[in-house]
Write a protein that holds these residues in place. Structure first.
Motif, PDB file in Angstrom:
ATOM      1  N   ILE A 209       0.834  -1.211   0.000  1.00  9.83           N
ATOM      2  CA  ILE A 209       0.000   0.000   0.000  1.00  9.83           C
ATOM      3  C   ILE A 209       0.867   1.258   0.000  1.00  9.83           C
ATOM      4  N   PHE A 210       1.900   1.281   0.858  1.00  9.27           N
ATOM      5  CA  PHE A 210       2.799   2.441   0.901  1.00  9.27           C
ATOM      6  C   PHE A 210       3.542   2.602  -0.419  1.00  9.27           C
ATOM      7  N   GLY A 211       4.045   1.496  -0.965  1.00  5.06           N
ATOM      8  CA  GLY A 211       4.816   1.559  -2.207  1.00  5.06           C
ATOM      9  C   GLY A 211       4.001   2.062  -3.383  1.00  5.06           C
ATOM     10  N   VAL A 212       2.771   1.589  -3.492  1.00  3.23           N
ATOM     11  CA  VAL A 212       1.904   1.995  -4.603  1.00  3.23           C
ATOM     12  C   VAL A 212       1.513   3.460  -4.479  1.00  3.23           C
ATOM     13  N   ILE A 213       1.177   3.879  -3.279  1.00  7.94           N
ATOM     14  CA  ILE A 213       0.795   5.287  -3.078  1.00  7.94           C
ATOM     15  C   ILE A 213       1.966   6.215  -3.380  1.00  7.94           C
ATOM     16  N   VAL A 214       3.168   5.794  -3.015  1.00  7.40           N
ATOM     17  CA  VAL A 214       4.367   6.582  -3.334  1.00  7.40           C
ATOM     18  C   VAL A 214       4.498   6.746  -4.853  1.00  7.40           C
ATOM     19  N   SER A 215       4.252   5.672  -5.610  1.00  8.16           N
ATOM     20  CA  SER A 215       4.315   5.741  -7.078  1.00  8.16           C
ATOM     21  C   SER A 215       3.366   6.804  -7.607  1.00  8.16           C
ATOM     22  N   GLY A 216       2.139   6.801  -7.092  1.00 12.71           N
ATOM     23  CA  GLY A 216       1.147   7.771  -7.540  1.00 12.71           C
ATOM     24  C   GLY A 216       1.532   9.197  -7.196  1.00 12.71           C
ATOM     25  N   LEU A 217       2.065   9.402  -5.989  1.00 15.88           N
ATOM     26  CA  LEU A 217       2.449  10.750  -5.567  1.00 15.88           C
ATOM     27  C   LEU A 217       3.611  11.287  -6.401  1.00 15.88           C
ATOM     28  N   ILE A 218       4.559  10.409  -6.712  1.00 18.59           N
ATOM     29  CA  ILE A 218       5.694  10.827  -7.555  1.00 18.59           C
ATOM     30  C   ILE A 218       5.194  11.217  -8.944  1.00 18.59           C
ATOM     31  N   ALA A 219       4.260  10.438  -9.471  1.00 20.46           N
ATOM     32  CA  ALA A 219       3.682  10.758 -10.780  1.00 20.46           C
ATOM     33  C   ALA A 219       2.972  12.107 -10.750  1.00 20.46           C
ATOM     34  N   LEU A 220       2.250  12.378  -9.668  1.00 23.70           N
ATOM     35  CA  LEU A 220       1.561  13.673  -9.534  1.00 23.70           C
ATOM     36  C   LEU A 220       2.556  14.831  -9.535  1.00 23.70           C
ATOM     37  N   VAL A 221       3.658  14.665  -8.804  1.00 19.77           N
ATOM     38  CA  VAL A 221       4.680  15.725  -8.737  1.00 19.77           C
ATOM     39  C   VAL A 221       5.298  15.944 -10.111  1.00 19.77           C
ATOM     40  N   PHE A 222       5.663  14.839 -10.788  1.00 20.45           N
ATOM     41  CA  PHE A 222       6.248  14.962 -12.125  1.00 20.45           C
ATOM     42  C   PHE A 222       5.256  15.606 -13.089  1.00 20.45           C
ATOM     43  N   GLY A 223       3.988  15.196 -12.999  1.00 27.56           N
ATOM     44  CA  GLY A 223       2.967  15.764 -13.873  1.00 27.56           C
ATOM     45  C   GLY A 223       2.828  17.261 -13.695  1.00 27.56           C
ATOM     46  N   HIS A 224       2.958  17.716 -12.440  1.00 26.21           N
ATOM     47  CA  HIS A 224       2.836  19.161 -12.161  1.00 26.21           C
ATOM     48  C   HIS A 224       4.001  19.927 -12.779  1.00 26.21           C
ATOM     49  N   PHE A 225       5.216  19.471 -12.522  1.00 24.80           N
ATOM     50  CA  PHE A 225       6.394  20.199 -13.007  1.00 24.80           C
ATOM     51  C   PHE A 225       6.691  19.925 -14.476  1.00 24.80           C
ATOM     52  N   GLY A 226       6.212  18.795 -14.993  1.00 26.76           N
ATOM     53  CA  GLY A 226       6.431  18.468 -16.390  1.00 26.76           C
ATOM     54  C   GLY A 226       5.289  18.899 -17.295  1.00 26.76           C
ATOM     55  N   HIS A 227       4.268  19.528 -16.698  1.00 28.55           N
ATOM     56  CA  HIS A 227       3.111  20.015 -17.449  1.00 28.55           C
ATOM     57  C   HIS A 227       2.431  18.877 -18.228  1.00 28.55           C
ATOM     58  N   VAL A 228       2.257  17.751 -17.529  1.00 31.61           N
ATOM     59  CA  VAL A 228       1.565  16.603 -18.120  1.00 31.61           C
ATOM     60  C   VAL A 228       0.263  16.402 -17.353  1.00 31.61           C
ATOM     61  N   ALA A 351       7.961   6.267 -12.189  1.00 31.37           N
ATOM     62  CA  ALA A 351       7.189   6.378 -10.944  1.00 31.37           C
ATOM     63  C   ALA A 351       6.886   4.989 -10.378  1.00 31.37           C
ATOM     64  N   GLY A 352       6.489   4.071 -11.250  1.00 35.54           N
ATOM     65  CA  GLY A 352       6.235   2.702 -10.798  1.00 35.54           C
ATOM     66  C   GLY A 352       7.483   2.037 -10.268  1.00 35.54           C
ATOM     67  N   THR A 353       8.617   2.265 -10.919  1.00 37.11           N
ATOM     68  CA  THR A 353       9.877   1.660 -10.489  1.00 37.11           C
ATOM     69  C   THR A 353      10.346   2.236  -9.162  1.00 37.11           C
ATOM     70  N   ILE A 354      10.175   3.542  -8.973  1.00 32.34           N
ATOM     71  CA  ILE A 354      10.525   4.146  -7.681  1.00 32.34           C
ATOM     72  C   ILE A 354       9.664   3.539  -6.573  1.00 32.34           C
ATOM     73  N   GLY A 355       8.392   3.280  -6.891  1.00 30.50           N
ATOM     74  CA  GLY A 355       7.528   2.612  -5.924  1.00 30.50           C
ATOM     75  C   GLY A 355       8.073   1.247  -5.540  1.00 30.50           C
ATOM     76  N   ILE A 356       8.572   0.496  -6.535  1.00 23.18           N
ATOM     77  CA  ILE A 356       9.161  -0.821  -6.270  1.00 23.18           C
ATOM     78  C   ILE A 356      10.400  -0.680  -5.390  1.00 23.18           C
ATOM     79  N   ILE A 357      11.265   0.286  -5.727  1.00 22.38           N
ATOM     80  CA  ILE A 357      12.506   0.483  -4.977  1.00 22.38           C
ATOM     81  C   ILE A 357      12.213   0.807  -3.513  1.00 22.38           C
ATOM     82  N   LEU A 358      11.273   1.730  -3.284  1.00 22.16           N
ATOM     83  CA  LEU A 358      10.968   2.143  -1.911  1.00 22.16           C
ATOM     84  C   LEU A 358      10.176   1.094  -1.143  1.00 22.16           C
TER      85      LEU A 358
END
Length: 388
Positions: A209-228, A351-358
């Protein structure tokens, strides 16, 4: 004691059935706005029984996409057993290269008692059924009881996505919240079915649960700064039309999908780490929390490499058409890196891979706490007994 064991053994199946029933009732309660005109069109099974110019029409259709004229015998629906003239456009996505005996799916429309038919596509349902039967059969044969429970978990996952996750977004629930709820429920049910409610499954649940949520949060941050945003995806026109007739938050769909997409890989890593640490604790009861955590990190390091490749290659394989177009047209590097489609695939994969790593340190930390707390509780009970 036996009654308690029997209740626990069958209780988890009753819980899964109960949750599935609730999801089904929720699915049925959602009213969808019809987006297609009601033209009385139905799709039925059929077989080609006549093609007077089979060879000529087939060759012409292959060469130029011309339409074939055939006679179909309907094999399902209200008109079962009837024969009807039909047309088939042998295109890349629709139609079929019709020969006598070819099984197809036909679209039927009825006007003033007259049937109009077109060949929609080949009938692939039997092939799909055989493939699924082989898949589930091998899973059960090789996995035994756990294989059977894995089949139930897989079916439950499919049901949860279709009957809960999608309808929740349709009625206006935040896609991220809908994905989080779905991930939690799928994770709990899957691990309870596969590993029961043990210490290792609890650790794997929390780590997942923690790993998956981290993946989503990282994607949200990238989406904000990457204008996606979720508006930079394929089929956006269709999605906008759906959004106009529902409460769907199109912008959040892309990021919530990353939670669902990374769930399987994260679950695999979390379960592998927690099971390994549980086994180590069984063999070395005196092991400390610090040693358990270090062991989890060492075990997870090899998994990180293989599971990261699994996730990245899955996304590359899914985007192979795009990669081939980029290669064939010799796109420039600045052009490639700043394409929306490439940015989205990078975001999903990384983002998914960072979730796996963490997930590795998170699960290791959780298991180190759970396993040493268990030991501490046992020691305290033993001291109480000695005092008495």
């Amino acid at each position: 004691m036996k009654k308690k064991k029997s209740f626990y053994k069958w209780g988890k199946y009753l819980i899964v059935i109960g949750i599935t029933l609730l999801m089904f009732l929720f699915y049925r309660s959602v009213e969808r706005v019809p987006l297609l005109a009601d033209d009385n069109m139905v799709f039925v099974k059929a077989v080609v029984v006549q093609n007077d110019h089979e060879d000529e029409q087939a060759q012409a259709s292959l060469d130029s996409g011309d339409t074939q004229q055939v006679v179909l015998e309907i094999r399902s629906g209200a008109h079962k057993g009837e024969k009807v003239d039909a047309y088939s456009l042998n295109g890349y996505l629709y139609g079929a290269n019709c020969k006598v005996g070819t099984k197809v799916i036909a679209s039927l429309s009825e006007y003033d008692g007259m049937l109009s038919a077109n060949v929609y596509n080949y009938d692939r349902e039997a092939a799909i059924a055989v493939l699924l039967a082989v898949f589930f059969g091998l899973m059960w044969l090789v996995g035994g009881k756990k294989g059977f429970n894995s089949i139930l978990a897989l079916i439950f996952t499919f049901v949860a996505v279709i009957m809960m996750y999608i309808p929740m977004m349709y009625i206006g629930v935040s896609p991220f919240i809908a994905a989080t709820i779905t991930v939690v429920i799928i994770t709990l049910v899957t691990f309870i079915l596969i590993a029961d409610f043990q210490m290792k499954s609890i650790g794997a649940m929390l780590g997942t649960i923690f790993g998956v949520i981290v993946s989503g949060l990282i994607a949200l941050v990238f989406g904000h700064f990457g204008h996606v945003t979720g508006f930079n995806v394929d089929d956006i026109e269709n999605l906008i039309y759906v959004g106009q007739n529902s409460r769907l938050d199109i912008g959040g769909m892309l990021f919530s999908g990353i939670l669902i997409a990374s769930l399987g890989a994260v679950m695999d890593v979390a379960m592998s780490v927690s099971t390994s640490l549980h086994e180590i604790k069984e063999q070395r009861s005196e092991i400390t929390a610090k040693e358990i955590f270090k062991s989890g990190i060492n075990i997870g390091r090899d998994m990180i490499g293989t599971m990261s490749n699994t996730l990245i290659l899955a996304y590359v394989g899914g985007s192979l058409g795009l990669v081939m177009i980029i290669y064939a047209y010799s796109y420039q590097m600045h052009q490639i890196l700043n394409m929306y489609s490439i940015a989205i695939e990078i975001m999903r994969g990384v983002a998914g891979t960072i979730g796996i790593i963490l997930t590795v340190p998170i699960t290791s930390l959780i298991m180190s706490v759970l396993l040493t707390r268990e030991k501490k509780a046992v020691s305290e009970n033993e001291q109480k007994c000695e005092c008495k």
